[in-house]
Motif scaffolding. Structure first.
Motif, short mmCIF file in Angstrom:
data_model
loop_
_atom_site.label_atom_id
_atom_site.label_comp_id
_atom_site.label_asym_id
_atom_site.label_seq_id
_atom_site.Cartn_x
_atom_site.Cartn_y
_atom_site.Cartn_z
N ALA A 26 40.15 119.41 103.23
CA ALA A 26 39.85 118.06 103.73
C ALA A 26 38.52 117.58 103.16
O ALA A 26 37.57 118.35 103.02
N SER A 27 38.46 116.30 102.86
CA SER A 27 37.22 115.72 102.34
C SER A 27 36.19 115.65 103.47
O SER A 27 36.51 115.74 104.65
N THR A 28 34.95 115.48 103.09
CA THR A 28 33.88 115.43 104.09
C THR A 28 34.03 114.21 104.99
O THR A 28 33.43 114.16 106.06
N ALA A 29 34.84 113.23 104.55
CA ALA A 29 35.04 112.04 105.38
C ALA A 29 35.99 112.30 106.54
O ALA A 29 36.04 111.52 107.49
N ASP A 30 36.77 113.37 106.46
CA ASP A 30 37.74 113.66 107.51
C ASP A 30 37.03 114.20 108.73
O ASP A 30 36.14 115.04 108.64
N GLY A 31 37.46 113.76 109.89
CA GLY A 31 36.88 114.24 111.13
C GLY A 31 37.45 115.58 111.54
O GLY A 31 38.37 116.10 110.92
N PRO A 32 36.92 116.20 112.60
CA PRO A 32 37.39 117.51 113.03
C PRO A 32 38.86 117.52 113.43
O PRO A 32 39.55 118.52 113.26
N GLU A 33 39.39 116.40 113.96
CA GLU A 33 40.80 116.35 114.34
C GLU A 33 41.68 116.48 113.12
O GLU A 33 42.68 117.21 113.12
N ALA A 34 41.33 115.76 112.04
CA ALA A 34 42.12 115.83 110.82
C ALA A 34 42.10 117.24 110.24
O ALA A 34 43.12 117.75 109.75
N VAL A 35 40.94 117.89 110.27
CA VAL A 35 40.83 119.25 109.77
C VAL A 35 41.70 120.19 110.59
O VAL A 35 42.39 121.06 110.06
N ALA A 36 41.68 120.04 111.91
CA ALA A 36 42.48 120.90 112.79
C ALA A 36 43.96 120.72 112.53
O ALA A 36 44.73 121.68 112.47
N VAL A 37 44.40 119.45 112.37
CA VAL A 37 45.81 119.20 112.11
C VAL A 37 46.23 119.84 110.79
O VAL A 37 47.26 120.51 110.70
N ALA A 38 45.40 119.65 109.74
CA ALA A 38 45.73 120.21 108.44
C ALA A 38 45.84 121.73 108.51
O ALA A 38 46.68 122.33 107.85
N ARG A 39 45.00 122.35 109.33
CA ARG A 39 44.99 123.81 109.41
C ARG A 39 46.13 124.32 110.30
O ARG A 39 46.91 125.18 109.91
N GLU A 40 46.27 123.79 111.48
CA GLU A 40 47.25 124.30 112.42
C GLU A 40 48.68 124.06 111.96
O GLU A 40 49.57 124.87 112.24
N THR A 41 48.91 122.97 111.22
CA THR A 41 50.28 122.66 110.82
C THR A 41 50.71 123.40 109.57
O THR A 41 51.81 123.15 109.06
N ILE A 42 49.88 124.32 109.08
CA ILE A 42 50.30 125.19 107.98
C ILE A 42 50.41 126.64 108.45
O ILE A 42 50.89 127.50 107.71
N GLU A 43 49.98 126.94 109.67
CA GLU A 43 50.09 128.31 110.17
C GLU A 43 51.55 128.65 110.42
O GLU A 43 52.39 127.78 110.70
N LEU A 44 51.87 129.94 110.33
CA LEU A 44 53.27 130.36 110.37
C LEU A 44 53.94 130.04 111.70
O LEU A 44 55.13 129.71 111.72
N ALA A 45 53.21 130.11 112.80
CA ALA A 45 53.82 129.79 114.09
C ALA A 45 54.30 128.35 114.13
O ALA A 45 55.36 128.05 114.69
N TYR A 46 53.54 127.44 113.54
CA TYR A 46 53.95 126.05 113.46
C TYR A 46 55.18 125.91 112.55
O TYR A 46 56.14 125.22 112.89
#
Length: 327
Positions: free
Chosen positions: A112-132
């Motif tokens: 995520a670019s530095t312009a992305d907020g913590p919510e965007a970073v969390a979505v990008a991370r959690e939605t690539i984990e295997l459980a998701y």
């Protein structure tokens, strides 16, 4: 000629220039198709199909949306066509036999670019984990597409409706059903399953797991597992749920009697993982065996998904370790 002008005149762009424009979006399209399909290799094939369709239909691009959004539309439809042809029924029973891991080194291309907020970073991370990924594969294809387009990519409902040839009301209804389906399959502790960067406790737990595995010490391993731990090994069928079931499966498979194991710590799907190698005397080296991807919650291992040695090349892992157990 500026990019905007070129995109408004795709029909006049030669194949080389078009490929250059499309390749800028390859990684994000691959991750999108991976979320839809759960398989790294099927996503690769679908991205290739996306680029082929885009080239053949380039004259239909009228500049009404961004070039990126246009490619996402084509990629989503290519995924839906693949699912209709190859997987008419979603996964059932909590396991996904076609699941494959995604290397972190490639996900780093999408940081995520530095312009992305913590919510965007969390979505990008959690939605690539295997459980998701496993939960998504339990949804029917169209609700799955709606969920990913709306909740992951943030598309407005009207744009999703246009892509699917449906009404906004139908899209909103499908989204609610998809969210309900996800709640049935996601871990109960999802709100705190991701802690961002690995903390010291996670690293220590992975170290202990690695050492106990190399020593094939099942008692030590059992103490690291949560009572309701889940274990699977796609594409091999079978899902073990609970510490006793997992330990019994290890015993039945003869794991306790193995010797000559080596290990390399790694990470896939933004999760800690351990690649295991087995010493083979004829080769005089340690050769790939399996890779365990771990989900850790509350200081215990809550899920282990094991992949076969054929995934090692895709994950950038060494093809062998030396006789001393080093890469």
């Amino acid at each position: 000629m500026g990019v905007d002008t070129r995109l408004a005149e795709l029909g006049e762009v030669d194949e080389s220039a078009f490929a250059g424009l499309a390749q800028r979006h390859r990684r994000e399209l691959h991750v999108h198709c991976y979320r839809m399909l759960g398989s790294f290799e099927d996503a690769e094939d679908t991205v290739q199909e996306t680029f082929l369709r885009a080239w053949r239909r380039r004259e239909t691009y009228g500049g009404r949306s961004t070039f990126r959004a246009w490619l996402y539309r084509i990629a989503t439809n290519a995924c839906l066509d693949f699912l209709a042809r190859c997987r008419p029924e979603p996964a059932t029973g909590g396991e996904v036999r076609w699941l494959q891991p995604y290397p972190d080194r490639l996900l780093d291309e999408l940081r995520a670019s530095t312009a992305d907020g913590p919510e965007a970073v969390a979505v990008a991370r959690e939605t690539i984990e295997l459980a998701y990924l496993v939960a998504v594969q339990h949804l029917a294809p169209r609700p799955r597409a709606v969920l990913i387009l709306r909740d992951v990519l943030g598309w407005p409902a009207r744009n999703v409706a246009e892509l699917l040839g449906d009404s906004v009301n139908s899209v909103n209804s499908a989204l609610q059903r998809a969210r309900a389906g996800m709640r049935e399959h996601l871990p109960a502790e999802r709100q705190d399953w991701t802690s961002g960067e690995e903390d010291a406790g996670t690293r220590e737990l992975v170290r202990r797991y690695t050492e106990a595995s190399v020593a094939t010490d099942i008692d030590r391993l059992a103490r690291l597992l949560r009572d309701d731990v889940r274990c699977s090994m796609p594409p091999t069928p079978g899902l073990q749920v609970g510490r006793d079931a997992v330990v019994n499966n290890w015993v039945e498979d003869g794991f306790a009697g193995m010797t000559g194991l080596g290990a390399v710590p790694t990470a896939v799907n933004r999760q800690p993982a351990v690649a295991f190698y087995h010493r083979r005397e004829p080769a005089g080296a340690y050769l790939p065996l399996t890779i365990d991807v771990l989900r850790i919650s509350g200081g215990a291992i809550t899920e282990i998904i094991t992949f076969h040695a054929d995934r090692f090349p895709h994950l950038g892992l060494p093809e062998r370790l030396s006789a001393e157990g080093t890469a």
